[in-house]
Design an enzyme around this catalytic site. Sequence first.
Site, mmCIF file in Angstrom:
data_model
loop_
_atom_site.group_PDB
_atom_site.id
_atom_site.type_symbol
_atom_site.label_atom_id
_atom_site.label_comp_id
_atom_site.label_asym_id
_atom_site.label_seq_id
_atom_site.Cartn_x
_atom_site.Cartn_y
_atom_site.Cartn_z
ATOM 1 N N SER A 38 0.820 -1.196 0.000
ATOM 2 C CA SER A 38 0.000 0.000 0.000
ATOM 3 C C SER A 38 0.865 1.262 0.000
ATOM 4 C CB SER A 38 -0.981 -0.036 1.166
ATOM 5 O OG SER A 38 -2.017 0.889 0.942
ATOM 6 N N ASP A 85 -0.477 -4.077 -3.910
ATOM 7 C CA ASP A 85 -1.622 -3.174 -4.009
ATOM 8 C C ASP A 85 -1.215 -1.754 -3.631
ATOM 9 O OD1 ASP A 85 -4.221 -3.045 -4.963
ATOM 10 O OD2 ASP A 85 -5.093 -2.990 -2.969
ATOM 11 N N HIS A 138 -7.816 -5.597 -0.367
ATOM 12 C CA HIS A 138 -6.560 -4.845 -0.305
ATOM 13 C C HIS A 138 -5.481 -5.677 0.376
ATOM 14 C CE1 HIS A 138 -4.053 -1.301 -0.277
ATOM 15 N NE2 HIS A 138 -4.116 -1.121 1.037
#
Length: 311
Positions: free
Chosen positions: A162, A186, A249
């Site tokens: 992330s 992600d 996610h």
Amino acid sequence: MDSMWVDDDNIYRNVWSSDDVIPSDMELEEPINIEFLNSKNGANNAYWLFTRENPTHPQLIINGDVSTIRNSNYVANRPLMVVVHGWSGSVNSVLNTRITAAFLATTDVNVIVVDWQELAAANYVTAVAGVPSVGQHLGEFVNWLIENGGGVWDNVHLVGFSLGAHIVGNAGRTLDGRARRVTGLDPAGPLWHALLSSNALRATDGQYVEAIHTNVAAMGILNPIGDTDFYPNAGWHQPGCEDINQCSHSRAHALYASSILTDHFVGRRCINLTQALNNLCTGAALNMGNGNLNKTGYGIYGLSTSSVWPY
């Protein structure tokens, strides 16, 4: 720090991480906390070493203190894997446990887990603003570690989840793209989508840059940004996820840990992004993820996975 790392037979089970709770529209409009940002920047990063000699009890390596390398289990001729958490995460985040355990189970490596939790605890907008500093300091640390502890750039692999994906991108460009592999799990989307910020992960940040997109509809970035971009299950709703966004996610780091252990995810090349987002890709094969330092590739890939470990 001995008590922070928990032995758990279920570290690969189908759970999701507390990292990067999806920011609300209100949170995305919060101002940058300049005072906090200046006091909790990349200089506050902590670097924790795990090896097969200490797989669950990390050793702190302090940038600039060569004695902390000498007194640790760092070995120069081992590959160096660096793992970085996302917003609201910490060294205790499940992704660190998963990925570290997978690397150590398959290869005799040095694993550095980066802890930037002080800045990661700020509001999302402030954390985003701090990404370049965290990444730059990480890059400077890795350079210092190689210079003083030994090692070669073709053995360096940076992995980030992330916001951590953009951090390893900034670290990679601080290192002039010398790291052999850079992997974004992600990569964060909110506040990164519109203009593809110059601070976002990009293909020139390492010798080979790969991104795995699992929630492009909300928490991850939509656009392909690496040499190779994988969109498992159309890059959005991962199988078995009732909480579509948070679970999907976090599935990125679960899939990556699985790929290190099994290397069974076979992507198919896509003609374009639209084909990937509809999971209709049928081109040449390339495996997603894994820990192979000699991996190369280019293009957009799609694939399907299952709903339970090892997916």
